[in-house]
Design an enzyme around this catalytic site. Structure first.
Site, short mmCIF file in Angstrom:
data_model
loop_
_atom_site.label_atom_id
_atom_site.label_comp_id
_atom_site.label_asym_id
_atom_site.label_seq_id
_atom_site.Cartn_x
_atom_site.Cartn_y
_atom_site.Cartn_z
N HIS A 1 -3.45 -5.70 1.13
CA HIS A 1 -2.75 -5.90 2.40
C HIS A 1 -2.68 -7.38 2.79
O HIS A 1 -3.57 -7.88 3.49
CB HIS A 1 -3.48 -5.13 3.50
CG HIS A 1 -3.28 -3.67 3.48
ND1 HIS A 1 -2.25 -3.03 4.15
CD2 HIS A 1 -3.98 -2.69 2.86
CE1 HIS A 1 -2.33 -1.72 3.96
NE2 HIS A 1 -3.37 -1.49 3.17
N CYS B 1 0.84 -1.20 0.00
CA CYS B 1 0.00 0.00 0.00
C CYS B 1 0.88 1.26 0.00
O CYS B 1 1.53 1.54 -1.00
CB CYS B 1 -0.97 -0.03 1.18
SG CYS B 1 -2.38 1.09 1.00
N GLU C 1 -0.78 -8.70 4.99
CA GLU C 1 -0.55 -8.81 6.44
C GLU C 1 -1.85 -8.75 7.24
O GLU C 1 -1.89 -9.11 8.42
CB GLU C 1 0.43 -7.73 6.91
CG GLU C 1 -0.14 -6.34 7.11
CD GLU C 1 -0.44 -5.58 5.83
OE1 GLU C 1 -0.80 -4.39 5.95
OE2 GLU C 1 -0.30 -6.14 4.73
#
Length: 235
Positions: free
Chosen positions: A205, A88, A207
């Site tokens: 994302h 990002c 994560e």
């Protein structure tokens, strides 16, 4: 052996702890934070440039972070072949730093978008995707206002010819459609690598989707790929 992840921290980073949790507590590897004012990465195997709003996104996203003292060593590390993943805002920082081509513009809707999307795995011959399957569809969240990937026509042609487009926004069944593109990115691009294939920038994302409890574990495959690449083992 445990893979050593270094996670950059800028003023305004807000996904650094998410990345730490993913690699440390879920994947079981070593992880430490690296403050933006440091000048050396130290003994790390992988660098994560996390999401957030580095320096408040003043001027434009990533434009100030690119000049942080630590970025010179990140550039050195990348040019020597070290794996670097920018997520990002981290993708934006890598583009501003010249490690990746192109730029991230305002979303076509001119609105901040926060939701789950689907992306198709286009390449599996990278340190970030070797544990995934060609054409595999990942359900993964996005949260950005400037995720509209743009590059000149000749750059886009080179990215496609070299197989540098790693992730592409798609329908749940893998079809590439305009409707599946959340931000207007050229060629539905969600993530690219550099020509040497050791630097990845992606807007979604991974994560944030490494545990079933949170709705998806699909992002874990990216971190497993990095572990396999560095340590030569599957997790």
């Amino acid at each position: 052996m445990a893979v050593r992840f270094g996670i950059l921290v800028f003023p305004g980073s807000n996904c650094d702890h998410d990345a730490y949790h993913a690699v440390k507590h879920v994947a079981g590897q070593e992880a430490r934070f690296i403050w933006h004012k440091e000048t050396k990465l130290g003994d790390v195997d992988v660098v994560i440039v996390p999401g957030g709003f580095s320096y408040g996104d003043y001027l434009r996203p990533g434009a100030i972070a690119r000049f942080s003292p630590i970025m010179q060593d990140v550039i050195r590390f990348a040019r020597e072949g070290g794996p670097v993943i920018g997520i990002c805002n981290g993708f934006q920082v890598l583009c501003e730093s010249g490690l990746l081509p192109g730029v991230l513009l305002r979303n076509a809707s001119l609105r901040f978008i926060c939701k789950y999307v689907h992306v198709r795995v286009e390449q599996t011959d990278t340190p970030f995707t070797n544990a995934l399957q060609p054409g595999q569809v990942l359900r993964i969240p996005i949260a950005h206002g400037e995720g509209n990937y743009f590059a000149p026509k000749e750059v886009l042609e080179r990215l496609e010819a070299n197989g540098q487009v790693v992730f592409r926004y798609c329908e749940p069944d893998g079809r590439i459609t305009e409707a599946a593109n959340p931000n207007g990115s050229a060629h539905n691009i969600a993530g690219i690598v550099n020509e040497q294939r050791n630097v990845l920038g992606m807007m979604p994302h991974p994560e944030r989707c490494v545990e079933a409890l949170l709705g998806s574990e699909d992002g874990l495959g990216i971190f497993r790929s990095l572990i396999r690449h560095v340590a030569g083992v599957s997790v």
